[in-house]
Design a protein around this motif. Structure first.
Motif, short mmCIF file in Angstrom:
data_model
loop_
_atom_site.label_atom_id
_atom_site.label_comp_id
_atom_site.label_asym_id
_atom_site.label_seq_id
_atom_site.Cartn_x
_atom_site.Cartn_y
_atom_site.Cartn_z
N LEU A 18 0.92 -1.31 -0.02
CA LEU A 18 -0.03 -0.01 -0.07
C LEU A 18 0.78 1.36 0.05
O LEU A 18 0.55 2.19 -0.84
N THR A 19 1.84 1.12 0.77
CA THR A 19 2.58 2.58 0.95
C THR A 19 3.15 2.77 -0.41
O THR A 19 3.35 3.96 -0.74
N GLY A 20 3.92 1.75 -1.16
CA GLY A 20 4.57 2.04 -2.19
C GLY A 20 3.56 2.48 -3.21
O GLY A 20 4.20 3.46 -4.01
N TRP A 21 2.31 1.92 -3.27
CA TRP A 21 1.34 2.38 -4.22
C TRP A 21 1.06 3.73 -4.08
O TRP A 21 0.90 4.76 -4.94
N ILE A 22 0.95 4.23 -2.87
CA ILE A 22 0.26 5.66 -2.59
C ILE A 22 1.51 6.65 -2.86
O ILE A 22 1.31 7.64 -3.63
N ASP A 23 2.90 6.22 -2.64
CA ASP A 23 3.92 7.05 -3.23
C ASP A 23 3.82 7.25 -4.63
O ASP A 23 4.04 8.44 -5.25
N ARG A 24 3.74 6.10 -5.55
CA ARG A 24 3.52 6.35 -6.90
C ARG A 24 2.40 7.33 -7.45
O ARG A 24 2.80 8.00 -8.25
N VAL A 25 1.16 7.05 -6.69
CA VAL A 25 0.07 7.94 -7.15
C VAL A 25 0.38 9.40 -6.97
O VAL A 25 0.12 10.17 -7.84
#
Length: 56
Positions: free
Chosen positions: A11-18
């Motif tokens: 989740l945190t990686g996805w949030i950072d990419r978004v």
């Protein structure tokens, strides 16, 4: 993330990419998720959840 229950790991990686590359609408959604990150991580990671209760 949702079917494999890997939210806590991804989740945190996805949030950072978004936040860097996402459209404004998705960035706004992510900013709301971050305000209750622990609950979202739990829903995407644990084998049980309150999704059915919170519908409505």
């Amino acid at each position: 993330m949702t079917t494999a229950r890997t939210g806590r790991n991804q989740l945190t990686g996805w949030i950072d990419r978004v936040k860097v590359t996402g459209p404004p609408e998705l960035v706004s959604f992510v900013n709301r998720i971050v305000s209750d990150l622990r609950a979202v991580e739990a829903e995407l990671s644990l084998p049980f959840g309150s999704g059915a209760v919170e519908v409505g």
